[in-house]
Design a protein around this motif. Sequence first.
Motif, PDB file in Angstrom:
ATOM      1  N   PRO A  25      -8.853  49.273 -13.934  1.00  0.00           N
ATOM      2  CA  PRO A  25      -9.280  49.575 -15.450  1.00  0.00           C
ATOM      3  C   PRO A  25      -9.652  48.385 -16.149  1.00  0.00           C
ATOM      4  CG  PRO A  25      -6.760  49.228 -15.412  1.00  0.00           C
ATOM      5  CD  PRO A  25      -7.334  49.171 -13.835  1.00  0.00           C
ATOM      6  N   VAL A  26     -10.630  48.696 -17.215  1.00  0.00           N
ATOM      7  CA  VAL A  26     -11.287  47.626 -18.164  1.00  0.00           C
ATOM      8  C   VAL A  26     -10.568  48.166 -19.457  1.00  0.00           C
ATOM      9  CG1 VAL A  26     -13.334  46.781 -18.793  1.00  0.00           C
ATOM     10  CG2 VAL A  26     -13.334  47.489 -16.550  1.00  0.00           C
ATOM     11  N   GLY A  27      -9.974  46.998 -20.117  1.00  0.00           N
ATOM     12  CA  GLY A  27      -9.584  46.907 -21.423  1.00  0.00           C
ATOM     13  C   GLY A  27      -8.143  47.799 -21.718  1.00  0.00           C
ATOM     14  N   TYR A  28      -7.870  48.802 -22.347  1.00  0.00           N
ATOM     15  CA  TYR A  28      -6.610  49.039 -22.791  1.00  0.00           C
ATOM     16  C   TYR A  28      -6.279  50.666 -22.360  1.00  0.00           C
ATOM     17  CZ  TYR A  28      -8.839  50.922 -26.954  1.00  0.00           C
ATOM     18  OH  TYR A  28      -9.782  51.458 -27.833  1.00  0.00           O
ATOM     19  N   LYS A  29      -7.319  51.338 -22.108  1.00  0.00           N
ATOM     20  CA  LYS A  29      -6.755  52.773 -21.917  1.00  0.00           C
ATOM     21  C   LYS A  29      -6.534  53.134 -20.440  1.00  0.00           C
ATOM     22  CE  LYS A  29      -7.653  53.438 -25.898  1.00  0.00           C
ATOM     23  NZ  LYS A  29      -6.659  53.517 -27.101  1.00  0.00           N
ATOM     24  N   ILE A  30      -5.168  52.697 -19.813  1.00  0.00           N
ATOM     25  CA  ILE A  30      -4.669  52.864 -18.665  1.00  0.00           C
ATOM     26  C   ILE A  30      -4.153  54.222 -18.380  1.00  0.00           C
ATOM     27  CG2 ILE A  30      -2.513  51.841 -19.620  1.00  0.00           C
ATOM     28  CD1 ILE A  30      -3.677  51.638 -16.077  1.00  0.00           C
ATOM     29  N   ALA A  31      -3.793  55.121 -19.379  1.00  0.00           N
ATOM     30  CA  ALA A  31      -3.314  56.357 -19.040  1.00  0.00           C
ATOM     31  C   ALA A  31      -4.697  57.183 -18.592  1.00  0.00           C
ATOM     32  CB  ALA A  31      -2.811  57.074 -20.368  1.00  0.00           C
ATOM     33  N   LEU A  54     -13.614  44.739 -31.397  1.00  0.00           N
ATOM     34  CA  LEU A  54     -14.767  45.240 -31.221  1.00  0.00           C
ATOM     35  C   LEU A  54     -14.895  44.876 -29.564  1.00  0.00           C
ATOM     36  CD1 LEU A  54     -17.521  46.433 -31.495  1.00  0.00           C
ATOM     37  CD2 LEU A  54     -18.326  43.966 -32.107  1.00  0.00           C
ATOM     38  N   THR A  55     -14.385  43.834 -29.152  1.00  0.00           N
ATOM     39  CA  THR A  55     -14.509  43.576 -27.789  1.00  0.00           C
ATOM     40  C   THR A  55     -13.727  44.690 -27.085  1.00  0.00           C
ATOM     41  OG1 THR A  55     -14.588  41.295 -28.025  1.00  0.00           O
ATOM     42  CG2 THR A  55     -13.911  41.847 -25.991  1.00  0.00           C
ATOM     43  N   GLU A  56     -12.568  44.760 -27.371  1.00  0.00           N
ATOM     44  CA  GLU A  56     -11.804  46.012 -26.385  1.00  0.00           C
ATOM     45  C   GLU A  56     -12.716  47.587 -26.494  1.00  0.00           C
ATOM     46  OE1 GLU A  56      -9.233  45.752 -24.447  1.00  0.00           O
ATOM     47  OE2 GLU A  56      -9.199  43.572 -25.122  1.00  0.00           O
ATOM     48  N   GLN A  57     -13.340  47.769 -27.722  1.00  0.00           N
ATOM     49  CA  GLN A  57     -13.893  48.909 -27.943  1.00  0.00           C
ATOM     50  C   GLN A  57     -15.146  49.041 -26.837  1.00  0.00           C
ATOM     51  OE1 GLN A  57     -14.395  48.880 -31.870  1.00  0.00           O
ATOM     52  NE2 GLN A  57     -13.051  50.083 -32.448  1.00  0.00           N
ATOM     53  N   LEU A  58     -15.762  47.989 -26.646  1.00  0.00           N
ATOM     54  CA  LEU A  58     -17.176  47.581 -25.920  1.00  0.00           C
ATOM     55  C   LEU A  58     -16.212  47.797 -24.352  1.00  0.00           C
ATOM     56  CD1 LEU A  58     -19.185  44.863 -27.530  1.00  0.00           C
ATOM     57  CD2 LEU A  58     -19.573  47.296 -27.514  1.00  0.00           C
ATOM     58  N   LYS A  59     -15.201  47.223 -24.087  1.00  0.00           N
ATOM     59  CA  LYS A  59     -14.629  47.192 -22.678  1.00  0.00           C
ATOM     60  C   LYS A  59     -14.410  48.941 -22.372  1.00  0.00           C
ATOM     61  CE  LYS A  59     -12.292  42.598 -22.371  1.00  0.00           C
ATOM     62  NZ  LYS A  59     -11.038  42.207 -22.088  1.00  0.00           N
ATOM     63  N   TYR A  60     -14.119  49.696 -23.621  1.00  0.00           N
ATOM     64  CA  TYR A  60     -13.636  50.981 -23.310  1.00  0.00           C
ATOM     65  C   TYR A  60     -15.046  51.733 -22.807  1.00  0.00           C
ATOM     66  CZ  TYR A  60     -12.983  55.720 -24.149  1.00  0.00           C
ATOM     67  OH  TYR A  60     -12.747  57.443 -23.975  1.00  0.00           O
ATOM     68  N   LEU A  61     -16.050  51.567 -23.321  1.00  0.00           N
ATOM     69  CA  LEU A  61     -17.411  52.059 -22.848  1.00  0.00           C
ATOM     70  C   LEU A  61     -17.540  51.757 -21.392  1.00  0.00           C
ATOM     71  CD1 LEU A  61     -19.674  51.326 -26.026  1.00  0.00           C
ATOM     72  CD2 LEU A  61     -18.503  53.638 -25.435  1.00  0.00           C
ATOM     73  N   LYS A  62     -17.270  50.518 -21.180  1.00  0.00           N
ATOM     74  CA  LYS A  62     -17.493  50.131 -19.685  1.00  0.00           C
ATOM     75  C   LYS A  62     -16.706  50.867 -18.962  1.00  0.00           C
ATOM     76  CE  LYS A  62     -17.595  45.878 -16.750  1.00  0.00           C
ATOM     77  NZ  LYS A  62     -17.209  44.489 -16.797  1.00  0.00           N
ATOM     78  N   VAL A 103     -15.330  53.711 -19.401  1.00  0.00           N
ATOM     79  CA  VAL A 103     -15.667  55.159 -19.210  1.00  0.00           C
ATOM     80  C   VAL A 103     -16.792  55.480 -18.107  1.00  0.00           C
ATOM     81  CG1 VAL A 103     -16.754  57.016 -20.644  1.00  0.00           C
ATOM     82  CG2 VAL A 103     -14.783  55.745 -21.539  1.00  0.00           C
ATOM     83  N   ARG A 104     -17.836  54.369 -18.284  1.00  0.00           N
ATOM     84  CA  ARG A 104     -19.013  54.379 -17.479  1.00  0.00           C
ATOM     85  C   ARG A 104     -18.158  54.350 -15.998  1.00  0.00           C
ATOM     86  NH1 ARG A 104     -21.022  50.360 -14.767  1.00  0.00           N
ATOM     87  NH2 ARG A 104     -23.181  50.510 -13.585  1.00  0.00           N
ATOM     88  N   ARG A 105     -17.392  53.508 -15.648  1.00  0.00           N
ATOM     89  CA  ARG A 105     -16.811  53.359 -14.233  1.00  0.00           C
ATOM     90  C   ARG A 105     -16.221  54.724 -13.781  1.00  0.00           C
ATOM     91  NH1 ARG A 105     -13.525  47.743 -13.389  1.00  0.00           N
ATOM     92  NH2 ARG A 105     -15.288  46.426 -13.413  1.00  0.00           N
ATOM     93  N   LEU A 106     -15.380  55.407 -14.905  1.00  0.00           N
ATOM     94  CA  LEU A 106     -14.742  56.567 -14.394  1.00  0.00           C
ATOM     95  C   LEU A 106     -15.643  57.838 -14.037  1.00  0.00           C
ATOM     96  CD1 LEU A 106     -11.708  56.539 -16.904  1.00  0.00           C
ATOM     97  CD2 LEU A 106     -11.698  55.905 -14.489  1.00  0.00           C
ATOM     98  N   TYR A 107     -16.964  57.673 -15.064  1.00  0.00           N
ATOM     99  CA  TYR A 107     -17.994  58.776 -14.953  1.00  0.00           C
ATOM    100  C   TYR A 107     -18.597  58.445 -13.592  1.00  0.00           C
ATOM    101  CZ  TYR A 107     -18.840  60.795 -19.483  1.00  0.00           C
ATOM    102  OH  TYR A 107     -18.542  61.237 -20.631  1.00  0.00           O
ATOM    103  N   LEU A 108     -18.754  57.488 -12.742  1.00  0.00           N
ATOM    104  CA  LEU A 108     -19.014  56.712 -11.470  1.00  0.00           C
ATOM    105  C   LEU A 108     -18.229  57.319 -10.767  1.00  0.00           C
ATOM    106  CD1 LEU A 108     -20.704  53.426 -12.107  1.00  0.00           C
ATOM    107  CD2 LEU A 108     -21.895  55.370 -11.438  1.00  0.00           C
TER     108      LEU A 108
END
Length: 387
Positions: free
Chosen positions: A194-200, A231-239, A241-246
């Motif tokens: 995971p990247v950032g804080y959305k481990i669930a 803001l840094t954590e929010q940008l990490k979330y976008l990264k 989500v991209r990984r999970l889409y992949l």
Amino acid sequence: MLEPIEAGLSIPSVLAKIDVLSDLSIVIPTFHEVENIPIILDRINRLKEAYDLTLEVLFMDDGSNDGSVEAVIASGYSWAKLIERTGPRGLSAAVIDGFERARYTVLICMDCDLSHPVEVIPQMVLALATGQQFAVGSRYVSGGSTDDDWGIFRYLNSRVATLLARPLTKVSDPMSGFFAMRREDFLNSDDLNPVGYKIALEIIVKCHFNNVAEIPIHFSDRIHGESKLTLTEQLKYLKHVRRLYLHSFSNAMHLLQFLVVGASGVVVNLSVLSLLLLLNLPDTICLAGGIAVSVVTNFLLNRRFTFSYARDRSIGKQFLGFISVSSFGIVVNYLVAMSASKSGLADLTYGLHLSALAGISCGMFFNYIGNRYVVFRKTRIHSDRAK
């Protein structure tokens, strides 16, 4: 998906019959939460005594140096300890680290800021005991709520983040940091990164959880300490989500990214072509120059984004492979463009540009297949977590 479990459900008698799920490891990532530690431990202790639970609480601390260690020791609870982490910092990394150290049957993650109601944990355990793969404390199902002063910006931020995750899971609140799962399911998982804080969200997607119980909770604002949502954590979330889409839509996402990079290559190709035409160079030189520069930029962008999983390999070998695999497409590109040019298309306004565009289109598909499955092929790495 299991319907939300009513918050007032009485379950002591049920839990008494489920010894295998009455041993809990509660993992709490912390960073500058010293004021909240005694409060959350007292709440957990009341729960422990009420249901006669066997449990451990692991505070996974990222170098707070604020007295958190002393606060855990001063609590006097032998089942609670703080682990000062030395690995990569971050909430998700801390949770995974804690789960790997946990000893008991059920793994529970929750925040230390007192936003998650400890009293809901038995309902999560019940959901697992009745066949659900994962239980999450949700703000957005019937019976769930947030504090009134949450604010419109924070609400919209949460909703947009949830909307971005909707193609990945139908869970109403995958952003929640309050969840439970079986230890055996965690040990059998792999590729958690995971990247950032959305481990669930990471666990739901990577473990392919379809049966998810959503337990309504009231999400409270923190009283002590400061929010870690930057803001840094929010940008990490976008990264993230991209990984999970992949991960979930691998071929479609790689093709989409390849096409986006290809589109940027078109811009580069035509820009270089225009520049060389302004220099009154021969058409053949102009076309070749546009192709050459766009090939280099396409390689670099594809290596950085489209096939980022292969960035740690030799760039020299990859570039040679890229040129080799793309050579057929390059030849097709050039021949089609020149054929279109000689057919009279170049006599039209922007005719040579249209000829170049036709050649680019013809070579695109072959280039994708060759690069996806030859130059940047994936290497399977299996986790040894369960060993």
